[in-house]
Design an enzyme around this catalytic site. Structure first.
Site: not given
Length: 289
Positions: A118-119
Site C-alpha cells: 500500500c505504500g
C-alpha cells in the site's frame, strides 16, 4: 552482522500438474524491511520502515524523501549510507540520510510503517499538496498514441528480476518519443517509483518535465503525488487508476493514462497531450439525462 540481502532467494516448491507432483527449485523476489533514518548533527530520527526488495536502497531513500517533501534536491543531502553501528544486526536494512537539519514535518513526530502493497499513506487531500507548494504542471510534451502503445512491452522486456521471479512491480522512465532511460523493480509499486525518482534526483535530472512515467500496476494517489513532486507530466499504467489519482491529475494539470495494453488505453485526464492519428470522436452522452 547479517550478510547483505540479495534481490532474489531460492526455495523448494512442490509443483502439481494434473494431479502429478514434482519438486523443483524456484526463485522468489526478496522482501525485507528497510528502516529510513534521518541524521542531523547529533540528532537521529526514524522516519519510516518499508518492506522492499533489496537493491537501489539509496535511490529508494532519496526518492521517498523527495516525494514526501523532506528534500527538494540532491543538494539537501549530505550523505546516504548504510548503518555502521556495530551493535546492529541488520545493518544493510537500515539507511541513514544525513541532512543539515531535521525538517519540521508532522511525519517526523511518528514512526510509520509502510507495506510493499500500500505504500505510504497520508497527505490524503489535494489541499495538502497545494499547501506544500506543488505547482500545476505546464504544457509538457505531446506524446503520440503509437509511442504509448509501445511502452508496456518496453518496460516488460527491461524487467530482469520479474523474468526470474514473476513477482515484482516496475516503474520506467521514458522520453516523449518512447526511449527508455531507466527501470526500477520492487515488490512494492510505490517503492519502484521511489527508486526511479531517486535515481533521477541523484543524477541531477529533476524536474522531469519532458518525460513519461510508466508503471506496471494500477495508479494510486501516492504514485501520482510522487510523480507530481518530480515534475512528471504524463503517467501511464497497465491497469486502472483510483478516483483520487484522477482528481490529482485533473487538479495539477497532469496526463493520466490507464489500461495501456494491447494497443488500447483510456485517458482519464490531460488528453490534450496525447496525439492521435485520427480525429477525436464527438463526445456521446450516455445514461439518464
Amino acid at each position: 552482522m547479517r550478510d547483505r540481502p540479495g534481490s532474489t532467494v531460492r526455495t523448494r516448491v512442490h509443483v502439481v500438474t494434473d494431479g502429478q507432483e514434482r519438486i523443483r527449485r524456484d526463485t522468489l523476489a526478496t522482501e525485507e524491511p528497510l528502516e529510513l533514518r534521518l541524521l542531523a548533527g547529533g540528532d537521529r530520527r526514524t522516519l519510516a520502515v518499508t518492506m522492499r526488495t533489496p537493491g537501489h536502497d539509496f535511490e529508494l531513500a532519496a526518492g521517498f524523501l523527495h516525494g514526501e517533501g523532506v528534500i527538494a534536491s540532491a543538494d539537501d543531502v549530505r550523505r546516504i549510507s548504510y548503518c555502521t553501528d556495530v551493535d546492529v544486526e541488520q545493518q544493510y536494512n537500515i539507511v541513514n540520510v544525513g541532512l543539515d537539519e531535521l525538517p519540521d514535518l508532522p511525519g517526523l513526530d511518528r514512526h510509520f510503517t509502510t507495506t510493499s502493497a500500500c505504500g505510504v499513506c497520508g497527505k490524503e487531500s489535494l489541499e495538502a499538496l497545494k499547501i506544500r507548494g506543488c505547482p500545476v504542471l505546464g504544457d509538457g510534451p505531446s506524446v503520440d498514441a503509437e509511442t504509448l502503445y509501445g511502452l508496456p512491452d518496453a518496460l516488460r522486456k527491461a524487467q530482469g528480476l520479474f523474468e526470474s521471479t514473476g513477482g515484482l512491480h516496475a516503474a520506467g522512465l521514458f522520453t516523449a518519443d518512447g526511449s527508455l532511460l531507466c527501470v526500477r523493480e520492487d515488490v512494492g509499486r510505490h517503492n519502484a517509483v521511489d527508486k526511479l525518482i531517486g535515481w533521477a534526483l541523484m543524477s541531477g535530472r529533476l524536474p522531469l518535465r519532458d518525460h513519461v512515467l510508466m508503471v506496471s500496476g494500477r495508479t494510486s494517489y501516492e504514485i501520482m503525488q510522487k510523480a507530481l513532486a518530480a515534475g512528471l507530466p504524463v503517467v501511464c499504467a497497465v491497469s486502472a487508476p483510483s478516483s483520487l489519482a484522477v482528481s490529482l491529475a485533473e487538479e495539477f494539470g497532469m496526463t493520466l493514462v490507464g489500461f495501456l495494453r494491447d494497443r488500447r488505453f483510456n485517458v482519464y485526464a490531460g488528453a490534450e497531450r496525447v496525439r492521435l492519428t485520427a480525429a477525436r470522436p464527438e463526445v456521446i452522452q450516455t445514461g439518464p439525462r
